[in-house]
Scaffold this motif. Structure first.
Motif, mmCIF file in Angstrom:
data_model
loop_
_atom_site.group_PDB
_atom_site.id
_atom_site.type_symbol
_atom_site.label_atom_id
_atom_site.label_comp_id
_atom_site.label_asym_id
_atom_site.label_seq_id
_atom_site.Cartn_x
_atom_site.Cartn_y
_atom_site.Cartn_z
ATOM 1 N N ILE A 24 0.744 -1.347 -0.065
ATOM 2 C CA ILE A 24 -0.039 -0.065 0.196
ATOM 3 C C ILE A 24 1.111 1.310 0.044
ATOM 4 C CG2 ILE A 24 -2.019 1.113 1.119
ATOM 5 C CD1 ILE A 24 -2.415 -1.401 2.741
ATOM 6 N N LYS A 25 0.448 2.150 -0.754
ATOM 7 C CA LYS A 25 1.229 3.491 -0.814
ATOM 8 C C LYS A 25 0.098 4.822 -0.915
ATOM 9 C CE LYS A 25 1.675 3.683 -5.742
ATOM 10 N NZ LYS A 25 2.510 3.695 -6.962
ATOM 11 N N LEU A 26 0.706 5.696 -0.563
ATOM 12 C CA LEU A 26 -0.270 7.053 -0.547
ATOM 13 C C LEU A 26 0.062 7.495 -2.074
ATOM 14 C CD1 LEU A 26 0.038 8.712 2.797
ATOM 15 C CD2 LEU A 26 -1.845 7.537 1.983
ATOM 16 N N LYS A 27 -1.008 7.901 -2.494
ATOM 17 C CA LYS A 27 -1.062 8.428 -3.885
ATOM 18 C C LYS A 27 -1.890 9.805 -3.864
ATOM 19 C CE LYS A 27 -1.247 7.692 -8.811
ATOM 20 N NZ LYS A 27 -1.609 6.669 -9.914
ATOM 21 N N ASP A 28 -1.584 11.189 -4.235
ATOM 22 C CA ASP A 28 -2.519 12.055 -4.101
ATOM 23 C C ASP A 28 -3.331 12.221 -2.785
ATOM 24 O OD1 ASP A 28 -1.417 12.663 -6.730
ATOM 25 O OD2 ASP A 28 -3.190 11.388 -7.676
ATOM 26 N N GLY A 29 -2.713 11.867 -1.718
ATOM 27 C CA GLY A 29 -3.094 11.921 -0.545
ATOM 28 C C GLY A 29 -4.101 10.737 0.202
ATOM 29 N N LYS A 30 -4.333 9.792 -0.841
ATOM 30 C CA LYS A 30 -5.136 8.621 -0.565
ATOM 31 C C LYS A 30 -4.622 7.496 -0.780
ATOM 32 C CE LYS A 30 -8.854 11.336 -0.962
ATOM 33 N NZ LYS A 30 -10.029 11.626 0.650
ATOM 34 N N ALA A 31 -4.886 6.532 0.037
ATOM 35 C CA ALA A 31 -4.342 5.008 0.046
ATOM 36 C C ALA A 31 -4.532 4.433 -1.157
ATOM 37 C CB ALA A 31 -4.777 4.207 1.384
ATOM 38 N N GLU A 32 -3.368 3.742 -1.660
ATOM 39 C CA GLU A 32 -3.720 3.106 -3.037
ATOM 40 C C GLU A 32 -3.175 1.533 -2.704
ATOM 41 O OE1 GLU A 32 -3.383 4.311 -7.278
ATOM 42 O OE2 GLU A 32 -1.402 3.468 -6.828
ATOM 43 N N ILE A 33 -4.078 0.438 -2.885
ATOM 44 C CA ILE A 33 -3.446 -1.026 -2.795
ATOM 45 C C ILE A 33 -3.341 -1.514 -4.087
ATOM 46 C CG2 ILE A 33 -4.002 -3.430 -1.797
ATOM 47 C CD1 ILE A 33 -6.060 -1.914 0.210
ATOM 48 N N ARG A 34 -1.917 -1.950 -4.189
ATOM 49 C CA ARG A 34 -1.518 -2.257 -5.518
ATOM 50 C C ARG A 34 -1.931 -3.914 -5.760
ATOM 51 N NH1 ARG A 34 4.342 -2.593 -5.785
ATOM 52 N NH2 ARG A 34 4.397 -3.197 -3.790
ATOM 53 N N ASN A 35 -2.105 -4.837 -4.796
ATOM 54 C CA ASN A 35 -2.557 -6.034 -4.745
ATOM 55 C C ASN A 35 -1.399 -6.913 -5.884
ATOM 56 O OD1 ASN A 35 -5.576 -6.514 -3.619
ATOM 57 N ND2 ASN A 35 -5.627 -4.522 -4.891
ATOM 58 N N VAL A 36 -0.187 -6.654 -5.259
ATOM 59 C CA VAL A 36 0.898 -7.216 -6.051
ATOM 60 C C VAL A 36 1.482 -8.297 -5.147
ATOM 61 C CG1 VAL A 36 3.014 -6.944 -7.128
ATOM 62 C CG2 VAL A 36 1.076 -5.218 -7.694
ATOM 63 N N THR A 37 1.794 -7.867 -3.907
ATOM 64 C CA THR A 37 2.410 -8.495 -2.992
ATOM 65 C C THR A 37 1.369 -8.956 -1.742
ATOM 66 O OG1 THR A 37 3.473 -6.623 -1.789
ATOM 67 C CG2 THR A 37 4.972 -7.683 -3.286
ATOM 68 N N CYS A 38 0.445 -8.517 -1.660
ATOM 69 C CA CYS A 38 -0.702 -8.458 -0.858
ATOM 70 C C CYS A 38 -1.059 -10.032 -0.403
ATOM 71 C CB CYS A 38 -2.061 -8.000 -1.386
ATOM 72 S SG CYS A 38 -3.592 -8.193 -0.333
ATOM 73 N N ILE A 39 -1.061 -10.479 0.691
ATOM 74 C CA ILE A 39 -1.180 -11.840 1.115
ATOM 75 C C ILE A 39 -2.847 -12.028 1.909
ATOM 76 C CG2 ILE A 39 1.267 -12.252 1.549
ATOM 77 C CD1 ILE A 39 0.718 -11.732 4.585
ATOM 78 N N LYS A 40 -3.647 -10.788 1.714
ATOM 79 C CA LYS A 40 -4.954 -10.667 1.934
ATOM 80 C C LYS A 40 -5.079 -10.835 3.584
ATOM 81 C CE LYS A 40 -6.091 -12.826 -2.747
ATOM 82 N NZ LYS A 40 -4.840 -12.799 -3.053
#
Length: 272
Positions: A24-40
């Protein structure tokens, strides 16, 4: 896929900080989940103060808001609860409701697993418990005969071998008689996984729920040993090739009452 409702997100960064796999990273002041390395694992769902994170892979209706009254446990009461639990080998001739068995499994389902694999499954045996008993005793009898033929077998194992053979013979001569395997309990839950630690952790939470429901349980190591490399038992349980029986919980209503806790060895602790 895990996603963020940008209308609710306030960009606090708590989910970013708590994401172990840095997905997860912040982009334009909002959280964004990439769902690339996510283990749910769902930490982002749990930590968001605005309920802005959700997923379409699991049932979001299961998510509960924290409140102190419903979620907190008194530590001393919890410790006493753990100390007072006993292995039960005397059960009433009374069925265990499926609703209670499902609640026990629910306690296992929400136990942590390595890498959030959630690779623990369950087999509930009620109607076919006699068949499972027969298969188990046959396996133990065969194993016992091999052990007794081995001259280097330690005395403890030889005692077990003789007991297994005796249990098998008793079951053959009187199937409705003494039961030193399931102790006349009406239900068995087998906890299955290719990862023993995950299943063992789930089993402990399941045991606590079992006691909380007014039931008793015995962990049958005999069945676990009998199921190892036994194709008949594995086929009966519908196990996949890489799965194994990690624990066997014999469950029923206790026909015994205890009045106090018992002593234990002092803990062996090394402080460094």
């Amino acid at each position: 896929m895990f996603k963020v409702d940008k209308e609710k997100c306030i960009g606090c960064g708590l989910c970013v900080k708590d994401c172990f796999v840095s997905d997860i990273k912040l982009k334009d002041g909002k959280a964004e989940i990439r769902n690339v390395t996510c283990i749910k694992c769902g930490h982002c769902v749990a930590i968001c103060p605005k309920d802005a994170v959700s997923t379409d892979e699991y049932n979001m209706n299961e998510v509960k808001e924290y409140d102190e009254k419903s979620f907190n446990l008194d530590s001393e009461n919890l410790l006493n609860f753990i100390k007072f639990r006993r292995t039960v080998r005397h059960f009433k001739n009374k069925d265990v409701e499926n609703e209670k068995l499902l609640k026990i499994i629910e306690a296992g389902r929400f136990t942590q697993t390595a890498s959030n694999a959630q690779n623990v499954s369950y087999v509930v045996v009620k109607d076919q418990i006699d068949e499972l008993r027969t298969l188990t005793l046959e396996s133990l009898k065969d194993l016992g005969e091999v052990i007794l033929q081995t001259s280097t077998t330690p005395p403890l194992y030889k005692r077990y071998a003789k007991r297994w053979i005796s249990m098998y013979n008793e079951n053959i001569s009187n199937p409705e008689g003494k039961d030193d395997l399931f102790f006349k309990a009406p239900a068995v839950i087998l906890v299955i996984s290719e990862h023993p630690v995950n299943a063992a952790l789930a089993s402990k939470n399941m045991e606590l729920m079992t006691v909380a429901l007014g039931l008793g349980t015995l962990f049958s190591g005999f069945l676990v040993r009998a199921a190892q490399d036994n194709s008949k038992i594995k086929d009966f349980l519908g196990l996949k090739e890489n799965q194994q029986v990690v624990t066997c919980m014999v469950i029923g209503y206790p026909d015994v009452k205890y009045f106090r806790t018992v002593p234990r060895k002092d803990a062996e602790i090394l402080w460094k």
